[in-house]
Design a protein around this motif. Sequence first.
Motif, PDB file in Angstrom:
ATOM      1  N   ASP A 164       0.835  -1.220   0.000  1.00 49.54           N
ATOM      2  CA  ASP A 164       0.000   0.000   0.000  1.00 49.54           C
ATOM      3  C   ASP A 164       0.862   1.260   0.000  1.00 49.54           C
ATOM      4  O   ASP A 164       0.558   2.234  -0.689  1.00 49.54           O
ATOM      5  CB  ASP A 164      -0.922   0.026   1.226  1.00 49.54           C
ATOM      6  N   LEU A 165       1.932   1.216   0.803  1.00 51.33           N
ATOM      7  CA  LEU A 165       2.809   2.382   0.917  1.00 51.33           C
ATOM      8  C   LEU A 165       3.461   2.694  -0.436  1.00 51.33           C
ATOM      9  O   LEU A 165       3.515   3.851  -0.870  1.00 51.33           O
ATOM     10  CB  LEU A 165       3.879   2.101   1.971  1.00 51.33           C
ATOM     11  N   GLY A 219      -4.971  -3.095   0.973  1.00 49.48           N
ATOM     12  CA  GLY A 219      -4.182  -4.314   0.805  1.00 49.48           C
ATOM     13  C   GLY A 219      -3.642  -4.806   2.146  1.00 49.48           C
ATOM     14  O   GLY A 219      -3.703  -5.985   2.469  1.00 49.48           O
ATOM     15  N   HIS A 220      -3.127  -3.853   2.933  1.00 49.23           N
ATOM     16  CA  HIS A 220      -2.583  -4.138   4.270  1.00 49.23           C
ATOM     17  C   HIS A 220      -1.715  -5.387   4.289  1.00 49.23           C
ATOM     18  O   HIS A 220      -1.904  -6.259   5.141  1.00 49.23           O
ATOM     19  CB  HIS A 220      -3.704  -4.295   5.306  1.00 49.23           C
ATOM     20  N   ALA A 221      -0.810  -5.505   3.332  1.00 49.86           N
ATOM     21  CA  ALA A 221       0.053  -6.691   3.349  1.00 49.86           C
ATOM     22  C   ALA A 221       1.407  -6.361   2.745  1.00 49.86           C
ATOM     23  O   ALA A 221       1.539  -5.408   1.972  1.00 49.86           O
ATOM     24  CB  ALA A 221      -0.589  -7.821   2.553  1.00 49.86           C
ATOM     25  N   THR A 255      -6.353  -1.166  -3.780  1.00 52.03           N
ATOM     26  CA  THR A 255      -5.644  -2.407  -3.456  1.00 52.03           C
ATOM     27  C   THR A 255      -6.514  -3.187  -2.485  1.00 52.03           C
ATOM     28  O   THR A 255      -7.215  -2.599  -1.668  1.00 52.03           O
ATOM     29  CB  THR A 255      -4.270  -2.164  -2.794  1.00 52.03           C
ATOM     30  N   TYR A 256      -6.499  -4.512  -2.608  1.00 53.57           N
ATOM     31  CA  TYR A 256      -7.245  -5.361  -1.682  1.00 53.57           C
ATOM     32  C   TYR A 256      -6.615  -6.755  -1.695  1.00 53.57           C
ATOM     33  O   TYR A 256      -5.815  -7.081  -2.579  1.00 53.57           O
ATOM     34  CB  TYR A 256      -8.737  -5.426  -2.035  1.00 53.57           C
ATOM     35  N   GLU A 261      -3.705 -13.716  -2.384  1.00 49.74           N
ATOM     36  CA  GLU A 261      -3.156 -12.716  -3.307  1.00 49.74           C
ATOM     37  C   GLU A 261      -3.398 -11.294  -2.806  1.00 49.74           C
ATOM     38  O   GLU A 261      -4.332 -11.041  -2.047  1.00 49.74           O
ATOM     39  CB  GLU A 261      -3.817 -12.842  -4.691  1.00 49.74           C
ATOM     40  N   ILE A 262      -2.547 -10.382  -3.305  1.00 48.03           N
ATOM     41  CA  ILE A 262      -2.811  -8.964  -3.112  1.00 48.03           C
ATOM     42  C   ILE A 262      -3.055  -8.403  -4.517  1.00 48.03           C
ATOM     43  O   ILE A 262      -2.346  -8.743  -5.459  1.00 48.03           O
ATOM     44  CB  ILE A 262      -1.655  -8.256  -2.364  1.00 48.03           C
ATOM     45  N   ILE A 263      -4.088  -7.593  -4.637  1.00 41.92           N
ATOM     46  CA  ILE A 263      -4.517  -7.154  -5.978  1.00 41.92           C
ATOM     47  C   ILE A 263      -4.520  -5.633  -6.077  1.00 41.92           C
ATOM     48  O   ILE A 263      -4.924  -4.949  -5.129  1.00 41.92           O
ATOM     49  CB  ILE A 263      -5.914  -7.728  -6.306  1.00 41.92           C
ATOM     50  N   LEU A 264      -4.034  -5.133  -7.210  1.00 46.05           N
ATOM     51  CA  LEU A 264      -4.089  -3.686  -7.482  1.00 46.05           C
ATOM     52  C   LEU A 264      -4.984  -3.473  -8.698  1.00 46.05           C
ATOM     53  O   LEU A 264      -4.913  -4.230  -9.665  1.00 46.05           O
ATOM     54  CB  LEU A 264      -2.692  -3.155  -7.799  1.00 46.05           C
TER      55      LEU A 264
END
Length: 255
Positions: free
Chosen positions: A114-115, A139-141, A175-176, A181-184
């Motif tokens: 996220d950053l 996303g927080h990951a 993002t989530y 998975e992390i998705i943008l």
Amino acid sequence: FNFTYKPLRNVDGKVYAILHAAMDVTKQVQLQQQKDEFLGIASHELKTPVTSIKAYAQVLERMIRNDGDEKKASMVHKMDVQLNRLTGLIGDLLDVTKIQSGKMTFNPVNFDFDLAVAEIAEEMQHISARHHIHTDLQGHANVYADKERIGQVITNFLSNAIKYSADADQVDVKTYTTDNEIILSVKDFGIGISKELQHLVFDQFYRVGGQLQHTYPGLGLGLYISSEIIKSEGGRIWVESEEGQGATFYFALKR
Ligand code: ADP
């Protein structure tokens, strides 16, 4: 040798002859290698003087600004913006030669996704005054991947979203996460891409066709490079769009 056969048929469909062609593949491969090598050397040679001109332009802009001549400073600033474009184009050509020769390297690190997205969105916001880049980062990951290369993909999605939506004023970045998975996603409200052409946009050199080609400059390499980067990082990349209704580009990485 590369052999091809083509049956020739008469009106009722009966084969009356077979066309037989043979092409020397070694020669073809050699030519392709020479072309790739030349592209690599040419883009490398172009990069050096452009980098140096850019450094001088930046110093010059600062000096002129200190003297208080805003008009001249803004002209040098415009030079710098165009030099950034040139650097980007040369970088894309270099990346393509790296991909084709299997020499694109990846230096994975652990980073806050996220950053990284927030930083790039902010940077792009400075460049585009017309669009409001709205972010919703859930996303927080952390992700273990090459941060620079992933940043390159995010920048490409954002600059395309801005470029292909000149009449709109908003871009949504999300993002989530799912289980693994992390998705943008980057959504714009611009010209969109028809269903028939969507599978082509990640191909090398594929570009908008017809009249639009002159309206939207580019080499047609950004999404090809992006897709190679995401695939090399073990992820997925795709697009959803309706012609005339904007486009949403996605990538997913394992977390
Ligand atoms: P370039 O922008 O230099 O043409 P890209 O590889 O980034 O190269 O994109 C390839 C093609 O995909 C573009 O020429 C355009 O046709 C289409 N495309 C990419 N992003 C978008 C978008 N956000 N909206 C509409 N079309 C797009």
